[in-house]
Design a protein around this motif. Structure first.
Motif, mmCIF file in Angstrom:
data_model
loop_
_atom_site.group_PDB
_atom_site.id
_atom_site.type_symbol
_atom_site.label_atom_id
_atom_site.label_comp_id
_atom_site.label_asym_id
_atom_site.label_seq_id
_atom_site.Cartn_x
_atom_site.Cartn_y
_atom_site.Cartn_z
ATOM 1 N N TRP A 135 0.858 -1.317 -0.120
ATOM 2 C CA TRP A 135 -0.076 0.101 -0.135
ATOM 3 C C TRP A 135 0.988 1.201 0.117
ATOM 4 N N HIS A 136 1.987 1.260 0.899
ATOM 5 C CA HIS A 136 2.562 2.537 1.050
ATOM 6 C C HIS A 136 3.525 2.560 0.059
ATOM 7 N N LEU A 137 4.123 1.641 -0.852
ATOM 8 C CA LEU A 137 4.963 1.740 -1.940
ATOM 9 C C LEU A 137 4.045 2.381 -3.000
ATOM 10 N N HIS A 139 1.413 4.082 -2.623
ATOM 11 C CA HIS A 139 1.120 5.593 -2.555
ATOM 12 C C HIS A 139 2.242 6.453 -2.492
ATOM 13 N N HIS A 140 3.449 5.991 -2.655
ATOM 14 C CA HIS A 140 4.743 6.955 -2.971
ATOM 15 C C HIS A 140 5.092 6.811 -4.473
ATOM 16 N N ARG A 141 4.554 5.984 -5.048
ATOM 17 C CA ARG A 141 5.230 5.781 -6.513
ATOM 18 C C ARG A 141 4.088 6.525 -7.302
ATOM 19 N N LEU A 149 -3.830 11.225 -0.718
ATOM 20 C CA LEU A 149 -4.179 10.562 0.195
ATOM 21 C C LEU A 149 -3.301 10.119 1.434
ATOM 22 N N HIS A 150 -1.807 10.523 0.965
ATOM 23 C CA HIS A 150 -0.713 10.145 1.925
ATOM 24 C C HIS A 150 0.127 11.162 2.493
ATOM 25 N N SER A 151 -0.090 12.237 1.735
ATOM 26 C CA SER A 151 1.097 13.420 2.036
ATOM 27 C C SER A 151 0.771 13.987 3.447
ATOM 28 N N HIS A 153 0.222 12.442 6.162
ATOM 29 C CA HIS A 153 0.970 11.854 7.245
ATOM 30 C C HIS A 153 2.424 12.390 7.345
ATOM 31 N N HIS A 154 2.945 12.805 6.039
ATOM 32 C CA HIS A 154 4.407 13.142 5.990
ATOM 33 C C HIS A 154 4.513 14.881 6.388
ATOM 34 N N LEU A 155 3.421 15.276 6.679
ATOM 35 C CA LEU A 155 3.375 16.442 7.407
ATOM 36 C C LEU A 155 4.743 16.999 8.291
ATOM 37 N N LEU A 234 13.700 7.975 9.010
ATOM 38 C CA LEU A 234 14.178 8.284 7.704
ATOM 39 C C LEU A 234 13.203 8.045 6.457
ATOM 40 N N HIS A 235 12.337 7.356 6.719
ATOM 41 C CA HIS A 235 11.223 7.410 5.646
ATOM 42 C C HIS A 235 10.501 8.886 5.550
ATOM 43 N N HIS A 236 10.328 9.442 6.812
ATOM 44 C CA HIS A 236 9.561 10.878 6.987
ATOM 45 C C HIS A 236 10.517 11.729 6.275
HETATM 46 ZN ZN LIG Z 1 5.198 7.314 3.527
#
Ligand SMILES: [Zn+2]
Ligand SMILES: [Zn+2]
Length: 260
Positions: A135-137, A139-141, A149-151, A153-155, A234-236
């Motif tokens: 799911w995560h891959l 939503h980044h690709r 939908l995912h950005s 969470h990266h705030l 590191l992902h964030h």
């Molecule tokens: Zn992410």
């Protein structure tokens, strides 16, 4: 997977299960799953919030903070708490009601054995880890999925405990669905399912806590199997690495693993 065992095998957990069975009315309440998730999440966050509040006044703990000079202000904490309340009230509550409606059978009278509980929890975690990695891959690709939908969470580039659940409604519902898949597919005992849910909530908070404590699970589990807070931080910060929530094997296999 067999969800319960013969009487005798599950002696250790039988008192716990009997106690839960005696409170079946409470457990069957439509409000129980959402109250369970909300309370477990806040209890998991509480120790880390205390460490954040004490900061350098508690140097023993503060030296393990991944970004010692960064601390969430009161406004950020309030914003995260408000989103957690909204997500639980508006999305998790209706989702758990739907889940309840599709599953009404009572639990077995026998508790699972400790081995059954541990293996069931481990399998549920591994399945959740795989589903979330994919799911995560995705939503980044795909930029559209990421931005819409995912950005959110990266705030927070430097996450802290409450940011584990700071996410869009779609992400929160996806997480709920992926967490529900393992216990349903594997047919584990309700006690195993509840233990998995608790551990899943705690591990998600631990991933975002912002501390690399010596007793963190990724330091206790050997061979670097778990990533922990440094890996997820590191992902964030870099976005294109460390997509799996807990284990490191999928990122290593897909060459998206970056050592913190
Ligand atoms: Zn992410
Ligand atoms: Zn995160």
């Amino acid at each position: 997977m067999n969800g319960s065992c013969r009487r005798g095998d599950g002696l250790l957990l039988q008192p716990v299960w009997d106690m839960m069975e005696s409170r079946r009315d409470l457990l069957a309440s439509p409000f129980f799953p959402v109250a369970f998730s909300f309370t477990a999440n806040l209890l998991a966050c509480a120790p880390y919030l205390l460490l954040d509040a004490m900061g350098p006044r508690w140097p023993f703990f503060h030296r393990y903070k991944l970004k010692p000079r960064q601390a969430a202000d009161a406004g950020t904490v309030a914003r995260c708490l408000s989103r957690i309340c909204c997500n639980h009230g508006l999305f998790i509550f209706p989702a758990t009601l739907l889940g309840r409606a599709s599953r009404s059978e009572p639990g077995p009278p026998e508790a699972p054995s400790v081995a059954q509980l541990l293996s069931g929890v481990a399998l549920c975690l591994l399945l959740f880890d795989l589903l979330f990695f994919l799911w995560h891959l995705l939503h980044h690709r795909l930029p559209w999925l990421y931005l819409r939908l995912h950005s959110l969470h990266h705030l927070h580039g430097s996450p802290f405990s409450l940011t584990a659940q700071y996410a869009s409604a779609w992400e929160i519902l996806s997480l709920q669905l992926m967490a529900a898949c393992g216990p349903r597919l594997l047919g584990v005992h309700p006690l195993t399912e509840m233990t998995f849910f608790l551990l899943n909530i705690w591990l998600a908070v631990e991933d975002h806590c912002g501390y690399d404590l010596p007793w963190a699970p990724h330091r206790l589990v050997p061979f670097g199997l778990l990533g922990g807070a440094p890996y997820h931080q590191l992902h964030h910060q870099r976005f294109k690495c460390n997509y799996a929530p807990y284990f490191t094997h999928w990122d290593k296999l897909f060459r998206t693993y970056r050592k913190p």
